[in-house]
Design an enzyme around this catalytic site. Sequence first.
Site, PDB file in Angstrom:
ATOM      1  N   ASP A   1       0.864  -1.184   0.000  1.00 30.55           N
ATOM      2  CA  ASP A   1       0.000   0.000   0.000  1.00 30.55           C
ATOM      3  C   ASP A   1       0.899   1.233   0.000  1.00 30.55           C
ATOM      4  OD1 ASP A   1      -3.187   0.642   1.181  1.00 30.55           O
ATOM      5  OD2 ASP A   1      -1.679   2.230   1.146  1.00 30.55           O
TER       6      ASP A   1
ATOM      7  N   ASP B   1      -3.982   2.388  -5.054  1.00 29.65           N
ATOM      8  CA  ASP B   1      -2.644   2.387  -4.424  1.00 29.65           C
ATOM      9  C   ASP B   1      -2.337   1.128  -3.629  1.00 29.65           C
ATOM     10  OD1 ASP B   1      -3.968   2.765  -1.977  1.00 29.65           O
ATOM     11  OD2 ASP B   1      -2.323   4.033  -1.248  1.00 29.65           O
ATOM     12  N   GLU B   2      -3.098   0.058  -3.836  1.00 30.83           N
ATOM     13  CA  GLU B   2      -2.755  -1.159  -3.092  1.00 30.83           C
ATOM     14  C   GLU B   2      -2.961  -2.405  -3.935  1.00 30.83           C
ATOM     15  OE1 GLU B   2      -5.454  -2.425   0.200  1.00 30.83           O
ATOM     16  OE2 GLU B   2      -6.818  -0.968  -0.664  1.00 30.83           O
TER      17      GLU B   2
HETATM   18  P1  TTP Z   1      -5.305   4.957   1.237  1.00 32.35           P
HETATM   19  O1  TTP Z   1      -4.280   3.922   0.906  1.00 32.35           O
HETATM   20  O2  TTP Z   1      -6.462   4.560   2.118  1.00 32.35           O
HETATM   21  O3  TTP Z   1      -4.603   6.194   1.953  1.00 32.35           O
HETATM   22  P2  TTP Z   1      -3.215   6.880   1.644  1.00 32.35           P
HETATM   23  O4  TTP Z   1      -2.425   6.144   0.635  1.00 32.35           O
HETATM   24  O5  TTP Z   1      -3.475   8.308   1.327  1.00 32.35           O
HETATM   25  O6  TTP Z   1      -2.484   6.842   3.055  1.00 32.35           O
HETATM   26  P3  TTP Z   1      -1.863   5.573   3.815  1.00 32.35           P
HETATM   27  O7  TTP Z   1      -2.087   4.382   2.946  1.00 32.35           O
HETATM   28  O8  TTP Z   1      -0.411   5.901   3.986  1.00 32.35           O
HETATM   29  O9  TTP Z   1      -2.591   5.512   5.105  1.00 32.35           O
HETATM   30  O10 TTP Z   1      -5.923   5.569  -0.080  1.00 32.35           O
HETATM   31  C1  TTP Z   1      -5.167   5.738  -1.270  1.00 32.35           C
HETATM   32  C2  TTP Z   1      -5.597   6.984  -2.002  1.00 32.35           C
HETATM   33  O11 TTP Z   1      -6.973   6.924  -2.304  1.00 32.35           O
HETATM   34  C3  TTP Z   1      -5.389   8.246  -1.190  1.00 32.35           C
HETATM   35  O12 TTP Z   1      -4.095   8.789  -1.330  1.00 32.35           O
HETATM   36  C4  TTP Z   1      -6.465   9.136  -1.728  1.00 32.35           C
HETATM   37  C5  TTP Z   1      -7.566   8.226  -2.188  1.00 32.35           C
HETATM   38  N1  TTP Z   1      -8.657   8.221  -1.176  1.00 32.35           N
HETATM   39  C6  TTP Z   1      -9.729   9.082  -1.365  1.00 32.35           C
HETATM   40  O13 TTP Z   1      -9.796   9.797  -2.374  1.00 32.35           O
HETATM   41  N2  TTP Z   1     -10.714   9.111  -0.418  1.00 32.35           N
HETATM   42  C7  TTP Z   1     -10.686   8.347   0.721  1.00 32.35           C
HETATM   43  O14 TTP Z   1     -11.582   8.414   1.571  1.00 32.35           O
HETATM   44  C8  TTP Z   1      -9.567   7.455   0.899  1.00 32.35           C
HETATM   45  C9  TTP Z   1      -9.474   6.587   2.114  1.00 32.35           C
HETATM   46  C10 TTP Z   1      -8.597   7.431  -0.073  1.00 32.35           C
HETATM   47 MG    MG Z   2      -2.195   4.094   0.786  1.00 30.79          MG
END
Ligand code: TTP
Ligand code: MG
Length: 394
Positions: free
Chosen positions: A9, A105-106
């Site tokens: 992720d 992103d995962e």
């Molecule tokens: P995540 O992987 O949940 O969050 P992140 O990568 O920003 O942070 P981390 O993993 O380090 O905790 O989500 C990936 C992307 O998806 C995030 O950068 C932006 C988008 N996203 C949204 O647009 N709305 C949301 O509610 C979430 C959770 C994510």
């Molecule tokens: Mg993330």
Amino acid sequence: MQRRIMHIDMDAFFASVEEVHNPELRGKPLIIGGDRHAKRGVVSTASYAARKFGVHSAMPLSEAIRRCPHGIFMRGNFALYHEASLTVRRVLETITPKVQVASIDEAYLDISGSLRLFGGDDAIAARVKEQIRKETGLPCTIAIAANKLVAKVGSDYAKPDGYIAIPSGEEAAFFAPMPLRKLPGIGERTCAALQSLGLYTLGDLASCPLPRLRVRFGEEAALGLKLAASGHSESPVETSRTPKSMSRETTFQTDERDWKRLEQVLHYLAERCAYALREENMLARRVFLKVRYHDFDTHVYNLSLSEPTSVDNQIVGALQTLLPKAQRRGAPVRLIGAGVAMLSPNFQQMRLFDPDNIDQWERALEGIDGLRRKWGFGCIQSARCLGVDRHKKD
Ligand code: TTP
Ligand code: MG
């Protein structure tokens, strides 16, 4: 064979991409979701510097502005995030074709069959982190475990810029001290219900006698909760289904009789197919030419290739050898299409071709594809296709 699953992720994904794009933003409280004046929006993500002020995803922007008034607020650039996501995926596919893209992103990778080749959990994780850093400049977190569930919880635990391997057999011990909410699937209501039974950690839940849970949740859910809390999960890594073929075609406004011109259009369509293949990191073993004649009679001509390829001149060349067959009918042409089939992932960057010739092509194509990603397919093309009218290009 022991099953090992990797979960990756990206850290503060959208914000990190912006930081790479504009290094002056690095380390600053960055909030993506809308500019300062767009008060009705919500936060997509916040950089870790902004999270210190209590800003997080899905929070109303107005609240984020209140908590972090000196933050840098941005609307976001989705084309950039998409591009970074594709690059990450290409790196993952160099480890195994068994990649399940779970979100922008995962991803989950079944690395069971890759461990020997790359030297184990730690070596694979280090390689992936390094390669992603090199190709995108982005940080990520990786966890490797016996199943998807434990790997997912593991990467959350190791964030940011982290790595953890949970040895097979130690899932329950890893989960035991964690609060209930760390388990995907335990939301606010389930958590409250479990707490009313005096359960607070995943260890409490895993060791709770089944009949106690059954009364509250029913047979199936009770068993599911207990198994999950002890780190059991069988769900397989599901790769996005590989397409069977790709094609590009053009219908002419008036039926075309000029075979020189048809050859030119075919050349253009073939280059588009080859480009699509490379963007998906695939190779093709077969090409096909589709021709619909003026009377709607449609023929498909196939040719198998000696080696799988995604290189323009091999695909163009093979399609050209099919043209005389189509021409034999002599009829005017209403539609012409180029296609590739028998696709396979290009995960090892196999160089099975004549190295003198193809390496040069591949190097040139890497540069060309980079330009096209930025400026669109039409920004650069072979001289052979220059006569093709713009409006007929899709
Ligand atoms: P995540 O992987 O949940 O969050 P992140 O990568 O920003 O942070 P981390 O993993 O380090 O905790 O989500 C990936 C992307 O998806 C995030 O950068 C932006 C988008 N996203 C949204 O647009 N709305 C949301 O509610 C979430 C959770 C994510
Ligand atoms: Mg993330």
